[in-house]
Enzyme design. Structure first.
Site, PDB file in Angstrom:
ATOM      1  N   GLN A   1      55.190  74.424   5.489  1.00 14.60           N
ATOM      2  CA  GLN A   1      55.774  73.448   5.636  1.00 14.60           C
ATOM      3  C   GLN A   1      57.143  73.703   5.905  1.00 14.60           C
ATOM      4  O   GLN A   1      58.023  72.568   6.544  1.00 14.60           O
ATOM      5  CB  GLN A   1      55.709  72.211   4.671  1.00 14.60           C
ATOM      6  CG  GLN A   1      54.397  72.022   4.246  1.00 14.60           C
ATOM      7  CD  GLN A   1      54.225  71.456   3.050  1.00 14.60           C
ATOM      8  OE1 GLN A   1      54.325  70.149   2.795  1.00 14.60           O
ATOM      9  NE2 GLN A   1      54.012  72.018   1.898  1.00 14.60           N
ATOM     10  N   ASN A   2      57.755  74.877   5.775  1.00 13.50           N
ATOM     11  CA  ASN A   2      59.081  75.164   6.314  1.00 13.50           C
ATOM     12  C   ASN A   2      59.628  75.393   7.564  1.00 13.50           C
ATOM     13  O   ASN A   2      58.446  75.946   8.442  1.00 13.50           O
ATOM     14  CB  ASN A   2      59.535  76.390   5.361  1.00 13.50           C
ATOM     15  CG  ASN A   2      59.280  76.100   4.001  1.00 13.50           C
ATOM     16  OD1 ASN A   2      59.212  75.161   3.514  1.00 13.50           O
ATOM     17  ND2 ASN A   2      59.554  77.325   2.853  1.00 13.50           N
TER      18      ASN A   2
ATOM     19  N   ASP B   1      62.219  77.064   8.412  1.00 19.11           N
ATOM     20  CA  ASP B   1      63.309  78.250   8.446  1.00 19.11           C
ATOM     21  C   ASP B   1      63.220  79.390   9.119  1.00 19.11           C
ATOM     22  O   ASP B   1      63.883  80.186   9.282  1.00 19.11           O
ATOM     23  CB  ASP B   1      63.781  78.299   6.944  1.00 19.11           C
ATOM     24  CG  ASP B   1      62.840  78.715   5.911  1.00 19.11           C
ATOM     25  OD1 ASP B   1      61.848  79.443   6.239  1.00 19.11           O
ATOM     26  OD2 ASP B   1      62.687  78.145   4.997  1.00 19.11           O
TER      27      ASP B   1
ATOM     28  N   HIS C   1      55.543  72.186  10.463  1.00 21.48           N
ATOM     29  CA  HIS C   1      56.474  71.137  10.614  1.00 21.48           C
ATOM     30  C   HIS C   1      57.700  71.478  11.749  1.00 21.48           C
ATOM     31  O   HIS C   1      58.642  71.108  11.934  1.00 21.48           O
ATOM     32  CB  HIS C   1      57.350  71.029   9.470  1.00 21.48           C
ATOM     33  CG  HIS C   1      56.375  70.091   8.652  1.00 21.48           C
ATOM     34  ND1 HIS C   1      56.520  69.848   7.414  1.00 21.48           N
ATOM     35  CD2 HIS C   1      55.105  69.361   8.624  1.00 21.48           C
ATOM     36  CE1 HIS C   1      55.596  69.050   6.817  1.00 21.48           C
ATOM     37  NE2 HIS C   1      54.814  68.905   7.570  1.00 21.48           N
TER      38      HIS C   1
ATOM     39  N   SER D   1      55.847  70.628  -3.527  1.00 22.11           N
ATOM     40  CA  SER D   1      55.663  69.076  -4.400  1.00 22.11           C
ATOM     41  C   SER D   1      54.208  68.152  -3.958  1.00 22.11           C
ATOM     42  O   SER D   1      53.776  67.559  -4.925  1.00 22.11           O
ATOM     43  CB  SER D   1      56.787  68.254  -4.322  1.00 22.11           C
ATOM     44  OG  SER D   1      57.025  67.780  -2.777  1.00 22.11           O
TER      45      SER D   1
ATOM     46  N   PRO E   1      57.340  76.250 -10.666  1.00 22.90           N
ATOM     47  CA  PRO E   1      58.087  76.070 -11.838  1.00 22.90           C
ATOM     48  C   PRO E   1      57.677  74.496 -12.504  1.00 22.90           C
ATOM     49  O   PRO E   1      57.675  74.406 -13.537  1.00 22.90           O
ATOM     50  CB  PRO E   1      59.547  76.415 -11.962  1.00 22.90           C
ATOM     51  CG  PRO E   1      59.712  76.916 -10.534  1.00 22.90           C
ATOM     52  CD  PRO E   1      58.355  76.572  -9.620  1.00 22.90           C
TER      53      PRO E   1
ATOM     54  N   ALA F   1      58.453  81.707  -7.263  1.00 21.61           N
ATOM     55  CA  ALA F   1      57.677  82.366  -6.568  1.00 21.61           C
ATOM     56  C   ALA F   1      58.215  83.614  -6.148  1.00 21.61           C
ATOM     57  O   ALA F   1      57.299  84.959  -6.102  1.00 21.61           O
ATOM     58  CB  ALA F   1      57.484  81.760  -5.296  1.00 21.61           C
TER      59      ALA F   1
HETATM   60  P1  NAD Z   1      59.862  69.543  -1.852  1.00 17.79           P
HETATM   61  O1  NAD Z   1      61.370  69.752  -1.781  1.00 17.79           O
HETATM   62  O2  NAD Z   1      59.196  68.205  -1.913  1.00 17.79           O
HETATM   63  O3  NAD Z   1      58.986  70.463  -3.059  1.00 17.79           O
HETATM   64  C1  NAD Z   1      59.776  71.782  -3.356  1.00 17.79           C
HETATM   65  C2  NAD Z   1      58.784  72.166  -4.750  1.00 17.79           C
HETATM   66  O4  NAD Z   1      59.152  73.565  -4.788  1.00 17.79           O
HETATM   67  C3  NAD Z   1      58.994  71.387  -5.773  1.00 17.79           C
HETATM   68  O5  NAD Z   1      57.824  70.970  -6.346  1.00 17.79           O
HETATM   69  C4  NAD Z   1      59.972  72.431  -6.645  1.00 17.79           C
HETATM   70  O6  NAD Z   1      59.168  72.232  -8.078  1.00 17.79           O
HETATM   71  C5  NAD Z   1      59.212  73.744  -6.213  1.00 17.79           C
HETATM   72  N1  NAD Z   1      60.180  74.891  -6.298  1.00 17.79           N
HETATM   73  C6  NAD Z   1      61.641  74.920  -6.435  1.00 17.79           C
HETATM   74  N2  NAD Z   1      61.769  76.099  -6.621  1.00 17.79           N
HETATM   75  C7  NAD Z   1      60.998  76.917  -6.394  1.00 17.79           C
HETATM   76  C8  NAD Z   1      60.893  78.318  -6.572  1.00 17.79           C
HETATM   77  N3  NAD Z   1      61.642  79.147  -6.644  1.00 17.79           N
HETATM   78  N4  NAD Z   1      59.419  78.929  -6.745  1.00 17.79           N
HETATM   79  C9  NAD Z   1      58.400  78.160  -6.536  1.00 17.79           C
HETATM   80  N5  NAD Z   1      58.322  76.570  -6.496  1.00 17.79           N
HETATM   81  C10 NAD Z   1      59.839  76.066  -6.377  1.00 17.79           C
HETATM   82  O7  NAD Z   1      59.106  70.503  -0.482  1.00 17.79           O
HETATM   83  P2  NAD Z   1      57.904  70.400   0.350  1.00 17.79           P
HETATM   84  O8  NAD Z   1      56.538  70.101  -0.723  1.00 17.79           O
HETATM   85  O9  NAD Z   1      58.000  71.592   1.322  1.00 17.79           O
HETATM   86  O10 NAD Z   1      58.002  69.223   1.145  1.00 17.79           O
HETATM   87  C11 NAD Z   1      59.312  68.580   1.791  1.00 17.79           C
HETATM   88  C12 NAD Z   1      59.466  68.937   3.293  1.00 17.79           C
HETATM   89  O11 NAD Z   1      60.812  69.110   3.290  1.00 17.79           O
HETATM   90  C13 NAD Z   1      58.673  69.835   3.903  1.00 17.79           C
HETATM   91  O12 NAD Z   1      57.902  69.265   4.985  1.00 17.79           O
HETATM   92  C14 NAD Z   1      59.603  70.869   4.544  1.00 17.79           C
HETATM   93  O13 NAD Z   1      59.211  70.622   5.989  1.00 17.79           O
HETATM   94  C15 NAD Z   1      60.829  70.045   4.417  1.00 17.79           C
HETATM   95  N6  NAD Z   1      61.923  71.069   4.137  1.00 17.79           N
HETATM   96  C16 NAD Z   1      61.797  72.545   4.447  1.00 17.79           C
HETATM   97  C17 NAD Z   1      62.869  73.377   4.195  1.00 17.79           C
HETATM   98  C18 NAD Z   1      62.737  74.817   4.767  1.00 17.79           C
HETATM   99  O14 NAD Z   1      62.236  75.003   5.752  1.00 17.79           O
HETATM  100  N7  NAD Z   1      63.155  75.755   3.798  1.00 17.79           N
HETATM  101  C19 NAD Z   1      63.859  72.831   3.148  1.00 17.79           C
HETATM  102  C20 NAD Z   1      63.987  71.654   2.700  1.00 17.79           C
HETATM  103  C21 NAD Z   1      62.943  70.922   3.424  1.00 17.79           C
END
Ligand code: NAD
Length: 258
Positions: free
Chosen positions: A104-105, A107, A122, A196, A221, A238
Site C-alpha cells: 500500500q506504500n 515510497d 496505491h 492497520s 507491534p 518489522a
Molecule cells: P496505517 O498508518 O494505517 O497503519 C500503519 C500500521 O503500521 C499500524 O498498525 C502500526 O501499528 C504499524 N506499525 C508501526 N510501526 C511499525 C513497525 N516498525 N513494524 C511493523 N508495523 C508497524 O498504514 P496503512 O495500513 O498502510 O494504511 C494507510 C494508507 O496510507 C495506505 O494506503 C498508504 O498508501 C498510505 N501511506 C503510505 C506511506 C508510505 O508510502 N510509506 C506512508 C503513510 C501513508
C-alpha cells in the site's frame, strides 16, 4: 526484548510454500523514517487532515497546498533508505518458489531493496500524471511551472500534473487490484505486515487468504482487527522480526548482500 522464537511448523510451511503473498503497509517503512498515516497527522502538516489533502477536490480547490504537501512527502522519501524489513523481504523472494509483494506504500522502498515482483496498489509518489486526462508523463518531459509553487504541466494537454498515487475516493486501477486478488487467491502463506488493515480493498486481502485456507502471519507491534484471526502474530517491529524469521527458515540466505 528477547530474541523472537519460531515454531518448527511455521518454518517448514515457509520453506515448503508454493506461493507466498505479502501485504505491506506504512508500518514497514516506519523504521526508514517515513511517518505512517497516523504519524503524518502529527508533524509539520498537523493542521491539515490528509484526507482533506489527498483528494481530487482538494487539488481543484487549492492545487498549491496539495502539491506542497506532496513535495514535502517526496523530500522525506528521497532521503529514506530501505530498512532491514525491506531487505529481508527481498531476500525471501530470492529463496522462495514464488513470492508476490503487494504494498500500500507509495515510497518505492521495496524496489530499492531489490524486490522484483511488486504490486504497488496505491501508485508511486515519485511519479506524476496528468490531472485532467490521466496522460502518463515521462519524468523530464513536464512543462516547468510559471509560478514555482505550482505543479508542472502536462506536455500533451497543458493540464496540471499531480502525483501518480491513488487519492481518497478514487478507484484503484482495475488490473492492479485484480492481480492482487488473483495472487491472494492462490497463496498458501499470507503475511500482513505494518498495516492497520482498515483501508479497503487492501484490507480485504488477508480475509480472502484466510477463506482460501492460507497460513496467515501478522507482524505489527499494535493489535489490529486481523490480530485475533491470524495463525501467527508477532507484536514486534518489522525491521527486527523479518530478518530473524528469514534467517531462521533459510540459515544460508544473504540479507542486503551480507
Ligand atoms: P496505517 O498508518 O494505517 O497503519 C500503519 C500500521 O503500521 C499500524 O498498525 C502500526 O501499528 C504499524 N506499525 C508501526 N510501526 C511499525 C513497525 N516498525 N513494524 C511493523 N508495523 C508497524 O498504514 P496503512 O495500513 O498502510 O494504511 C494507510 C494508507 O496510507 C495506505 O494506503 C498508504 O498508501 C498510505 N501511506 C503510505 C506511506 C508510505 O508510502 N510509506 C506512508 C503513510 C501513508
Amino acid at each position: 526484548m528477547a530474541e523472537p522464537t519460531f515454531s518448527p511448523s511455521l518454518l517448514q510451511s515457509l520453506r515448503e510454500a508454493e506461493h507466498i503473498v505479502v501485504l505491506t503497509g506504512a508500518g514497514v517503512s516506519a523504521e526508514s523514517g517515513i511517518p505512517t498515516f497516523r504519524q503524518a497527522q502529527t508533524g509539520l502538516w498537523a493542521k491539515y487532515d490528509p484526507q482533506e489533502l489527498a483528494t481530487p477536490d482538494a487539488f481543484r480547490r487549492n492545487h498549491r497546498l496539495v502539491w506542497g504537501w506532496y513535495q514535502w512527502r517526496r523530500e522525506l522519501v528521497s532521503r529514506a533508505r530501505p530498512n532491514p524489513a525491506h531487505l529481508a523481504l527481498a531476500a525471501m523472494e530470492e529463496v522462495t518458489t514464488h513470492l508476490t509483494l503487494i504494498t500500500q506504500n507509495v515510497d518505492g522502498l521495496h524496489g530499492q531493496a531489490g524486490s522484483h515482483n511488486i504490486i504497488e496498489l496505491h501508485g508511486n509518489l515519485m511519479r506524476n500524471k496528468c490531472f485532467e486526462y490521466d496522460h502518463p508523463v515521462t519524468a523530464g518531459a513536464e512543462i516547468a511551472p510559471e509560478v514555482p509553487e505550482d505543479p508542472p504541466r502536462c506536455p500533451q494537454c497543458r493540464s496540471l500534473l499531480r502525483p501518480d498515487v491513488v487519492w481518497f475516493g478514487e478507484a484503484l486501477p482495475a488490473n492492479t487490484i485484480e492481480t492482487a486478488f488473483a495472487a491472494t487467491q492462490e497463496s498458501d502463506v499470507f503475511f500482513a505486515i505494518g498495516t492497520s488493515a482498515v483501508v479497503h480493498p487492501a484490507a480485504s486481502l488477508p480475509l480472502l487468504a484466510m477463506e482460501r485456507g492460507a497460513l496467515t502471519i501478522e507482524v505489527n507491534p499494535d493489535r489490529t482487527s486481523l490480530s485475533p484471526l491470524v495463525d501467527h502474530r508477532f507484536p514486534r517491529p518489522a525491521g527486527e522480526l523479518l530478518p530473524a524469521l528469514v534467517l531462521a527458515a533459510w540459515p544460508d540466505v544473504s540479507i542486503g548482500g551480507v
